[in-house]
Design an enzyme around this catalytic site. Structure first.
Site, mmCIF file in Angstrom:
data_model
loop_
_atom_site.group_PDB
_atom_site.id
_atom_site.type_symbol
_atom_site.label_atom_id
_atom_site.label_comp_id
_atom_site.label_asym_id
_atom_site.label_seq_id
_atom_site.Cartn_x
_atom_site.Cartn_y
_atom_site.Cartn_z
ATOM 1 N N ASP A 125 0.840 -1.204 0.000
ATOM 2 C CA ASP A 125 0.000 0.000 0.000
ATOM 3 C C ASP A 125 0.873 1.252 0.000
ATOM 4 O OD1 ASP A 125 -2.286 -1.521 0.176
ATOM 5 O OD2 ASP A 125 -2.734 -1.022 2.258
ATOM 6 N N MET A 126 0.290 2.376 -0.421
ATOM 7 C CA MET A 126 1.028 3.634 -0.360
ATOM 8 C C MET A 126 0.482 4.471 0.792
ATOM 9 S SD MET A 126 3.559 5.213 -1.533
ATOM 10 C CE MET A 126 4.058 4.678 -3.172
ATOM 11 N N ARG A 177 -1.535 -0.658 -8.322
ATOM 12 C CA ARG A 177 -2.923 -0.282 -8.003
ATOM 13 C C ARG A 177 -2.973 1.242 -8.039
ATOM 14 N NH1 ARG A 177 -4.042 -0.866 -1.993
ATOM 15 N NH2 ARG A 177 -4.418 -3.063 -2.390
ATOM 16 N N GLU A 285 -13.951 10.464 4.123
ATOM 17 C CA GLU A 285 -14.219 10.450 2.683
ATOM 18 C C GLU A 285 -15.659 10.808 2.344
ATOM 19 O OE1 GLU A 285 -10.898 7.183 1.604
ATOM 20 O OE2 GLU A 285 -12.972 6.544 1.793
HETATM 21 C C1 LIG Z 1 -8.928 -1.298 -2.921
HETATM 22 C C2 LIG Z 1 -8.492 0.042 -2.430
HETATM 23 C C3 LIG Z 1 -7.213 0.197 -1.937
HETATM 24 C C4 LIG Z 1 -6.763 1.441 -1.510
HETATM 25 N N1 LIG Z 1 -5.468 1.603 -1.120
HETATM 26 C C5 LIG Z 1 -5.013 2.825 -0.796
HETATM 27 C C6 LIG Z 1 -3.628 3.059 -0.538
HETATM 28 O O1 LIG Z 1 -2.796 2.164 -0.596
HETATM 29 N N2 LIG Z 1 -3.254 4.326 -0.237
HETATM 30 C C7 LIG Z 1 -4.143 5.386 -0.179
HETATM 31 O O2 LIG Z 1 -3.736 6.513 0.074
HETATM 32 N N3 LIG Z 1 -5.456 5.160 -0.404
HETATM 33 C C8 LIG Z 1 -5.915 3.934 -0.714
HETATM 34 N N4 LIG Z 1 -7.245 3.751 -1.000
HETATM 35 C C9 LIG Z 1 -8.225 4.840 -0.697
HETATM 36 C C10 LIG Z 1 -8.374 5.781 -1.866
HETATM 37 O O3 LIG Z 1 -7.201 6.515 -2.040
HETATM 38 C C11 LIG Z 1 -9.560 6.732 -1.651
HETATM 39 O O4 LIG Z 1 -9.375 7.434 -0.476
HETATM 40 C C12 LIG Z 1 -10.905 6.045 -1.597
HETATM 41 O O5 LIG Z 1 -10.966 4.954 -2.455
HETATM 42 C C13 LIG Z 1 -12.015 7.019 -2.021
HETATM 43 O O6 LIG Z 1 -11.820 7.431 -3.356
HETATM 44 P P1 LIG Z 1 -12.779 6.991 -4.588
HETATM 45 O O7 LIG Z 1 -11.897 6.655 -5.734
HETATM 46 O O8 LIG Z 1 -13.673 5.915 -4.161
HETATM 47 O O9 LIG Z 1 -13.506 8.312 -5.018
HETATM 48 P P2 LIG Z 1 -14.281 9.455 -4.224
HETATM 49 O O10 LIG Z 1 -14.339 10.600 -5.174
HETATM 50 O O11 LIG Z 1 -13.719 9.687 -2.866
HETATM 51 O O12 LIG Z 1 -15.712 8.828 -4.048
HETATM 52 C C14 LIG Z 1 -16.564 8.523 -5.132
HETATM 53 C C15 LIG Z 1 -17.834 7.901 -4.614
HETATM 54 O O13 LIG Z 1 -17.541 6.647 -4.009
HETATM 55 C C16 LIG Z 1 -18.330 6.445 -2.844
HETATM 56 N N5 LIG Z 1 -17.442 6.383 -1.646
HETATM 57 C C17 LIG Z 1 -16.147 6.686 -1.606
HETATM 58 N N6 LIG Z 1 -15.630 6.500 -0.376
HETATM 59 C C18 LIG Z 1 -16.669 6.082 0.380
HETATM 60 C C19 LIG Z 1 -16.803 5.724 1.733
HETATM 61 N N7 LIG Z 1 -15.778 5.771 2.580
HETATM 62 N N8 LIG Z 1 -18.020 5.340 2.166
HETATM 63 C C20 LIG Z 1 -19.075 5.275 1.319
HETATM 64 N N9 LIG Z 1 -18.995 5.602 0.026
HETATM 65 C C21 LIG Z 1 -17.827 6.011 -0.439
HETATM 66 C C22 LIG Z 1 -19.285 7.596 -2.791
HETATM 67 O O14 LIG Z 1 -20.439 7.232 -3.493
HETATM 68 C C23 LIG Z 1 -18.536 8.688 -3.510
HETATM 69 O O15 LIG Z 1 -19.383 9.660 -4.026
HETATM 70 C C24 LIG Z 1 -7.680 2.531 -1.496
HETATM 71 C C25 LIG Z 1 -8.961 2.383 -2.004
HETATM 72 C C26 LIG Z 1 -9.367 1.171 -2.496
HETATM 73 C C27 LIG Z 1 -10.734 1.057 -3.070
#
Ligand SMILES: Cc1cc2nc3c(=O)[nH]c(=O)nc-3n(C[C@H](O)[C@H](O)[C@H](O)COP(=O)(O)OP(=O)(O)OC[C@H]3O[C@@H](n4cnc5c(N)ncnc54)[C@H](O)[C@@H]3O)c2cc1C
Length: 300
Positions: A125-126, A177, A285
């Site tokens: 992970d980052m 990823r 988030e």
């Molecule tokens: C498999 C996976 C691994 C990850 N690994 C890392 C990592 O190594 N390092 C890192 O910095 N980040 C990591 N993340 C977190 C990532 O960076 C984001 O913070 C997170 O995924 C929210 O971004 P989004 O792309 O879903 O878009 P956003 O623009 O935040 O959200 C889009 C839509 O998704 C839904 N949504 C998003 N988050 C939530 C929530 N918490 N609860 C309910 N609905 C939500 C909502 O409908 C929202 O409108 C990871 C995320 C995933 C899915």
């Protein structure tokens, strides 16, 4: 929320306050490997694979970091024993990065070696931007020794450097990823405007999909998902050539739908006693999640 995720006093209170702890099941599978396996079986039954994540970002001694290695070796053994479809995700701070990067390297190397022997995969992970460079360097060392399908890394589209990092890393080659990024970063290193984060996400996704390597497109954002599907169709890239990744408890409807549509889906499943910072980042988030927590706390 991000600020609160780092406050030790609040963490102590929240982890001891039973009603709050109960609410964590919204985003955290449980405290033990066996509890988590129960959820992963359900995820597998819905046509998705998983990635185990043992939550512990606050490792402060070499002994604790070494316990994390034992935990991950146990996870890898349990995955084999039970036949569930899952790989593992790790954080370098969990393996002692803030103590000494060499300790972290040796620890993570033991886990990657075990994954290699078992035909499994470790995703690094980052974390926040203070450790981006050292994480990439350490990952490159692992890739020199282990194969493309043994270990992979994560890049965050909110970082200004990420487009270049992606172009460099696919040349290794490396499995990446791409996610948007979950930490609070200054504007010098990260795009403050969400529109730029999304634009960069799409640019990086295109670099990844065009590379011919199997990558993870981690997002719940329908716009990012649509852009990925459209780009793949336009470029004649098959559904089997990449996977979408989402978090446990977030947009389960979308996870199921994409799996039904024939896409590879991997669900990131966190577990463990040290759930507090992870849980707070998930609340940060989405304001609706804070209301969900408040409502349930008031209900008792
Ligand atoms: C498999 C996976 C691994 C990850 N690994 C890392 C990592 O190594 N390092 C890192 O910095 N980040 C990591 N993340 C977190 C990532 O960076 C984001 O913070 C997170 O995924 C929210 O971004 P989004 O792309 O879903 O878009 P956003 O623009 O935040 O959200 C889009 C839509 O998704 C839904 N949504 C998003 N988050 C939530 C929530 N918490 N609860 C309910 N609905 C939500 C909502 O409908 C929202 O409108 C990871 C995320 C995933 C899915």
């Amino acid at each position: 929320m991000i600020y609160m995720s780092r406050r030790e006093g609040l963490k102590d209170f929240a982890t001891r306050f039973r009603p709050f702890k109960k609410l964590t099941t919204r985003f955290v599978a449980g405290e033990t490997i066996d509890e988590t396996i129960r959820f992963i079986r359900e995820i597998n039954a819905e046509g998705c694979s998983a990635s185990f994540d043992h939550l512990n970002e606050s490792v402060t001694s070499a002994a604790e970091a070494s316990e994390e290695v034992t935990e991950y070796l146990n996870i890898l053994a349990k995955i084999d024993e039970t036949g569930i479809r899952s790989n593992v995700s790790i954080k370098l701070t969990q393996f002692g990065l803030t103590l000494d990067s060499e300790i972290a390297y040796k620890n993570v190397r033991r886990v990657v070696e075990q994954a290699h022997r078992r035909g499994n995969f470790v995703r690094v992970d980052m974390e926040d931007s203070k450790v981006t460079q050292v994480t990439i360097e350490l990952f490159k060392r692992l890739r020199e020794e282990f194969g493309l399908n043994d270990v992979g890394i994560v890049l965050q589209s909110y970082l200004r450097r990420t487009y270049e990092d992606a172009q460099q890393l696919v040349k290794l080659p490396a499995r990446i990823r791409i996610c948007k990024g979950a930490y609070n970063e200054p504007p010098e290193v990260a795009f403050p405007d969400k529109k730029d984060v999304d634009k960069n996400y799409i640019r990086v996704m295109q670099v990844l999909l065009s590379s011919g390597i199997y990558h993870g497109i981690a997002t719940h954002d329908p716009k990012m998902i649509e852009a990925t599907i459209n780009f793949a169709e336009r470029e004649g890239i098959g559904k089997e050539a990449f996977e979408f990744q989402m978090l446990f408890g977030v947009r389960r409807d979308l996870q199921r739908q994409l799996a039904r549509d024939g896409y590879n889906i991997r669900v990131y499943v966190p577990y463990g006693k040290h759930w507090y910072p992870y849980f707070m980042r998930r609340l940060a988030e989405r304001p609706a999640n804070i209301w969900f927590v408040m409502k349930n706390l008031l209900k008792g």
